[in-house]
Scaffold this active site. Structure first.
Site, short mmCIF file in Angstrom:
data_model
loop_
_atom_site.label_atom_id
_atom_site.label_comp_id
_atom_site.label_asym_id
_atom_site.label_seq_id
_atom_site.Cartn_x
_atom_site.Cartn_y
_atom_site.Cartn_z
N CYS A 59 0.56 -1.17 0.15
CA CYS A 59 0.01 -0.21 -0.17
C CYS A 59 0.94 1.14 -0.08
CB CYS A 59 -0.65 0.55 1.25
SG CYS A 59 -2.48 -1.23 1.22
N CYS A 66 -3.43 -0.60 -3.04
CA CYS A 66 -3.82 0.00 -2.57
C CYS A 66 -3.49 0.79 -2.01
CB CYS A 66 -4.24 -1.23 -1.25
SG CYS A 66 -2.32 -1.54 -0.75
#
Ligand code: APR
Length: 250
Positions: free
Chosen positions: A74, A156
């Protein structure tokens, strides 16, 4: 005698080609020392050996991706289009900031390589393979589409994309970035897309380019968008100076 010599030399050359590709695969893979590389080589080959090199579907690589899945990273995922050298010149030095597909195991193992099979043969060939756009379902193109889709699926947080300000259409609908990756950004995982427009001295496009309107329209509702024009020299500076915080690069 001449024929025998020719046959032996030809045989050796073909053998060498094959083992050279396999050893490149294995030696690049082993740098990650996390996977059973011999097993991955076997799974990889299953996708294209003994097949017509224009009939290798994207899905043929699903078992390979499943054997070496992409880990979600992420806020560090970096996409790109027509900026390969700038992007990798940067991420090679700043692995603390961003990860591209070519920095992952599968991406780095196959980056820059050409391969195909042939019906009736168990071998891997590195010459005489179809070019990128010669036929749609070729082994190399299908791999990059499959890997890019899987890489985009796990993106993400804040994701970044480096686009090229020196071309007519920085966001090109035929690119892998536009056709495979952007459509897979899911608002439940991806919060924001930060475009870094690479500006060289003879740039003809920037963040105001009309093609970027198509990009914002293609984004899943709920994903915010930003674009920043950044000079190539600034990107290189940030690559060369680890003391610059990732968030302060641009
Ligand atoms: N011939 C050979 N290879 C090609 C070709 C082509 N005509 N077009 C694309 N490729 C492959 C190469 O491996 C090349 O380095 O795709 C890569 C990227 O091509 P670009 O056109 O520069 O960009 P794009 O199509 O948008 O793909 C880049 O996809 O590889 C993923 O995650 C990566 O975000 C990146 C995006």
């Amino acid at each position: 005698i001449v024929i025998v010599i020719i046959a032996v030399v030809l045989g050796l050359t073909l053998r060498q080609n094959k083992s050279e590709f396999e050893s490149t695969f294995l030696s690049r893979c082993e740098k990650f020392n996390q996977y059973d590389c011999k097993k991955l080589w076997g799974v990889f080959q299953q996708a294209y050996v003994d097949k017509d090199p224009c009939k290798v579907l994207v899905e043929a690589y699903n078992p390979l991706i499943a054997a070496a899945p992409f880990k979600p990273q992420c806020n560090k995922t970096m996409f790109w289009s027509k900026t390969k050298d700038v992007v990798h010149g940067f991420t090679d030095k700043r692995k603390d900031c961003f990860v591209t597909l070519e920095d992952t195991l599968l991406g780095s193992v196959l980056d820059g390589l050409t391969w195909c099979g042939k019906e009736g043969s168990k071998d891997t060939f590195t010459s005489g393979c179809p070019g990128w756009s010669e036929c749609e379902n070729n082994p190399v193109r299908s791999f990059w589409i499959c890997a890019s889709a899987a890489f985009a699926d796990v993106a993400c947080g804040d994701v970044t994309a480096m686009l090229n300000g020196s071309i007519n259409t920085p966001f090109n609908p035929t690119s892998i970035f536009a056709s495979v990756e952007v459509p897979r950004f899911n608002a439940s995982r991806v919060k924001k897309l930060n475009v870094v427009m690479v500006i060289q001295k003879n740039n003809i496009s920037n963040c105001n380019h009309s093609s970027l309107k198509n990009l914002t329209q293609a984004l899943d509702t709920g994903i915010t968008y930003s674009c920043k024009d950044v000079s190539e020299s600034r990107i290189q500076e940030c690559g060369a100076k680890p003391e610059i915080a990732c968030g302060a690069c641009w």
